[in-house]
Design a protein around this motif. Structure first.
Motif, mmCIF file in Angstrom:
data_model
loop_
_atom_site.group_PDB
_atom_site.id
_atom_site.type_symbol
_atom_site.label_atom_id
_atom_site.label_comp_id
_atom_site.label_asym_id
_atom_site.label_seq_id
_atom_site.Cartn_x
_atom_site.Cartn_y
_atom_site.Cartn_z
ATOM 1 N N GLN A 56 0.824 -1.206 0.000
ATOM 2 C CA GLN A 56 0.000 0.000 0.000
ATOM 3 C C GLN A 56 0.863 1.263 0.000
ATOM 4 N N ALA A 57 0.301 2.326 -0.549
ATOM 5 C CA ALA A 57 1.011 3.610 -0.632
ATOM 6 C C ALA A 57 0.866 4.345 0.698
ATOM 7 N N MET A 58 1.684 3.949 1.677
ATOM 8 C CA MET A 58 1.616 4.550 2.994
ATOM 9 C C MET A 58 2.666 5.654 3.131
ATOM 10 N N VAL A 59 2.455 6.539 4.105
ATOM 11 C CA VAL A 59 3.350 7.675 4.299
ATOM 12 C C VAL A 59 4.768 7.201 4.597
ATOM 13 N N ASN A 60 4.920 6.189 5.483
ATOM 14 C CA ASN A 60 6.252 5.698 5.836
ATOM 15 C C ASN A 60 6.986 5.161 4.606
ATOM 16 N N LYS A 61 6.247 4.441 3.744
ATOM 17 C CA LYS A 61 6.849 3.877 2.536
ATOM 18 C C LYS A 61 7.371 4.986 1.630
ATOM 19 N N GLU A 62 6.594 6.053 1.489
ATOM 20 C CA GLU A 62 7.012 7.167 0.635
ATOM 21 C C GLU A 62 8.211 7.897 1.224
ATOM 22 N N LYS A 63 8.207 8.074 2.555
ATOM 23 C CA LYS A 63 9.346 8.732 3.201
ATOM 24 C C LYS A 63 10.615 7.890 3.063
ATOM 25 N N MET A 64 10.472 6.584 3.224
ATOM 26 C CA MET A 64 11.618 5.698 3.066
ATOM 27 C C MET A 64 12.174 5.767 1.653
ATOM 28 N N GLN A 65 11.285 5.812 0.665
ATOM 29 C CA GLN A 65 11.723 5.890 -0.721
ATOM 30 C C GLN A 65 12.534 7.155 -0.958
ATOM 31 N N ARG A 66 12.048 8.279 -0.441
ATOM 32 C CA ARG A 66 12.780 9.527 -0.626
ATOM 33 C C ARG A 66 14.123 9.502 0.101
ATOM 34 N N ALA A 67 14.117 8.985 1.332
ATOM 35 C CA ALA A 67 15.335 8.978 2.129
ATOM 36 C C ALA A 67 16.407 8.078 1.522
ATOM 37 N N ILE A 68 16.008 6.891 1.100
ATOM 38 C CA ILE A 68 16.998 5.951 0.572
ATOM 39 C C ILE A 68 17.519 6.404 -0.794
ATOM 40 N N THR A 69 16.682 7.084 -1.564
ATOM 41 C CA THR A 69 17.128 7.625 -2.850
ATOM 42 C C THR A 69 18.158 8.738 -2.638
ATOM 43 N N LYS A 70 17.901 9.606 -1.676
ATOM 44 C CA LYS A 70 18.860 10.664 -1.342
ATOM 45 C C LYS A 70 20.186 10.074 -0.880
ATOM 46 N N LEU A 71 20.091 9.068 0.005
ATOM 47 C CA LEU A 71 21.303 8.487 0.560
ATOM 48 C C LEU A 71 22.108 7.739 -0.504
ATOM 49 N N ALA A 72 21.416 7.070 -1.429
ATOM 50 C CA ALA A 72 22.105 6.350 -2.498
ATOM 51 C C ALA A 72 22.999 7.290 -3.299
ATOM 52 N N LYS A 73 22.497 8.478 -3.594
ATOM 53 C CA LYS A 73 23.286 9.464 -4.346
ATOM 54 C C LYS A 73 24.421 10.029 -3.501
ATOM 55 N N ARG A 74 24.177 10.118 -2.206
ATOM 56 C CA ARG A 74 25.148 10.760 -1.311
ATOM 57 C C ARG A 74 26.341 9.858 -1.000
ATOM 58 N N ILE A 75 26.093 8.570 -0.741
ATOM 59 C CA ILE A 75 27.210 7.704 -0.345
ATOM 60 C C ILE A 75 27.512 6.605 -1.354
ATOM 61 N N GLY A 76 26.731 6.515 -2.434
ATOM 62 C CA GLY A 76 27.098 5.670 -3.551
ATOM 63 C C GLY A 76 26.726 4.211 -3.459
ATOM 64 N N PHE A 77 25.438 3.935 -3.492
ATOM 65 C CA PHE A 77 25.005 2.551 -3.647
ATOM 66 C C PHE A 77 23.832 2.504 -4.614
ATOM 67 N N ARG A 78 23.540 1.300 -5.123
ATOM 68 C CA ARG A 78 22.379 1.097 -5.971
ATOM 69 C C ARG A 78 21.247 0.515 -5.137
ATOM 70 N N ILE A 79 20.034 0.727 -5.573
ATOM 71 C CA ILE A 79 18.857 0.218 -4.864
ATOM 72 C C ILE A 79 18.233 -0.902 -5.699
ATOM 73 N N ALA A 80 17.937 -2.019 -5.049
ATOM 74 C CA ALA A 80 17.327 -3.144 -5.752
ATOM 75 C C ALA A 80 16.097 -3.615 -4.986
#
Length: 269
Positions: free
Chosen positions: A188-212
Motif C-alpha cells: 500500500q502507498a503509505m506515508v512511511n513507505k514514501e518517506k523511506m523511498q525519498r530517504a533511501i534515494t537521497k542516501l544512495a546518491k550521497r554515499i554511492g550505492f544502488r537500490i534493488a
C-alpha cells in the motif's frame, strides 16, 4: 578469479540468510560453481539452511543444484606471524581454497560488527545489504531528522563500508558494487513507505550505492528453511500448482538477480 558476493548488514532480522541462500542457489541452478561461507560462527543460519537442504534431498532421493558450503578452517595459533589476526588468516585461507573451484563465492555476514565481517566487506566485489522498509533499519545506514526527511549524517555501517572501500582502493582493487536491497516493502502507498523511498534515494546518491527490489513478507520463506529449499525448487519436489504468492515471490527473486547485474549472469530461471 571468483567474483565475491558479500551479504552484510549489522542489524539482525533483515533477511540476509534468506537472500544469501536464494541468490547462491539461483546461481547454482544457472550452472555456475558457487561456494558459500557463513561468518556467523554462533548461529550459522546459512550453514543450517544448507545442512537442511542436503538432509531433505537425501531423504527424497533428489539431486538438485546446490551451492557448496564451506566452514572456516582451523589454524595452528603458533603459525601466526607477530601481530597477525587469527580470523584474518582463517578467512583468507577459506577464500583461497574456494577460488580454485568457484565462479562465485558468497559470504553471509553476521548481524553484528565483528572482525570477520569487517574483513569480508573489504573482499567484496558485490556487496548486498538487505534492509527492511523501516526507519529503525535505515538508521544503520544514516541518521535522519525527526520528520524522516533530511539526512543528518552517515551511521556506523556506512562508515564501515567506506573504510572497506578505502582498503580496496589502496590495494588497487576495483570498487565495491554496493546494492541495498529493500525487503518487506508494503504493497500500500503509505506515508512511511514514501518517506523511506525519498530517504533511501537521497542516501544512495550521497554515499554511492544502488537500490534493488527485495522480498516481500511471505510465509513461504519460513516454510522453506526446515527443508533447505528455495522458491526455485518447488516444482522439482512436486509442487505443480504454485499459488499467486509463490509466483510473485519467484518473480521478486528474478528481479533481484537482474538488479545485481553479476558478471556472466542472466536471470534465466
Amino acid at each position: 578469479m571468483a567474483h565475491i558476493i558479500v551479504v552484510g548488514n549489522e542489524k539482525g532480522g533483515a533477511g540476509k540468510s534468506t537472500v544469501s541462500m536464494h541468490v547462491a542457489t539461483a546461481l547454482a541452478r544457472m550452472g555456475h560453481r558457487v561456494g558459500t561461507l557463513d561468518l556467523d560462527l554462533r548461529q550459522k543460519t546459512l550453514g543450517r539452511y544448507t545442512q537442511n537442504r542436503h538432509a531433505f534431498l537425501q531423504s527424497k532421493g533428489l539431486d538438485l543444484p546446490t551451492p557448496v558450503y564451506h566452514e572456516l578452517p582451523e589454524i595452528d595459533q603458533s603459525s601466526l606471524q607477530p601481530g597477525e589476526n587469527a580470523f584474518d588468516r582463517r578467512l583468507s585461507m577459506a577464500v583461497a581454497r574456494m577460488e580454485a573451484d568457484a565462479d562465485f563465492i558468497l559470504i553471509d555476514c553476521p548481524g553484528s560488527h565483528t572482525r570477520l565481517s569487517q574483513v569480508a566487506h573489504s573482499l567484496a566485489d558485490t556487496l548486498i545489504t538487505p534492509l527492511n522498509d523501516s526507519f529503525i533499519d535505515f538508521d544503520l545506514l544514516a541518521h535522519v531528522d525527526s520528520e524522516g526527511e533530511e539526512i543528518t549524517g552517515p551511521s556506523v555501517y556506512s562508515e564501515m563500508v567506506w573504510n572497506a572501500r578505502q582498503l580496496r582502493a589502496q590495494a588497487g582493487l576495483k570498487p565495491i558494487d554496493w546494492v541495498v536491497v529493500r525487503n518487506r516493502v508494503g504493497a500500500q502507498a503509505m506515508v512511511n513507505k514514501e518517506k523511506m523511498q525519498r530517504a533511501i534515494t537521497k542516501l544512495a546518491k550521497r554515499i554511492g550505492f544502488r537500490i534493488a527490489p527485495g522480498f516481500n513478507e511471505r510465509v513461504i520463506f519460513r516454510e522453506l528453511f526446515p527443508r533447505g529449499l528455495t522458491l526455485l525448487d518447488l516444482r522439482d519436489i512436486g509442487v505443480k500448482g504454485m499459488n499467486i504468492s509463490n509466483v510473485a515471490a519467484r518473480q521478486e527473486l528474478r528481479d533481484l538477480i537482474k538488479a545485481l547485474d553479476l558478471p556472466g549472469v542472466t536471470a534465466d530461471f
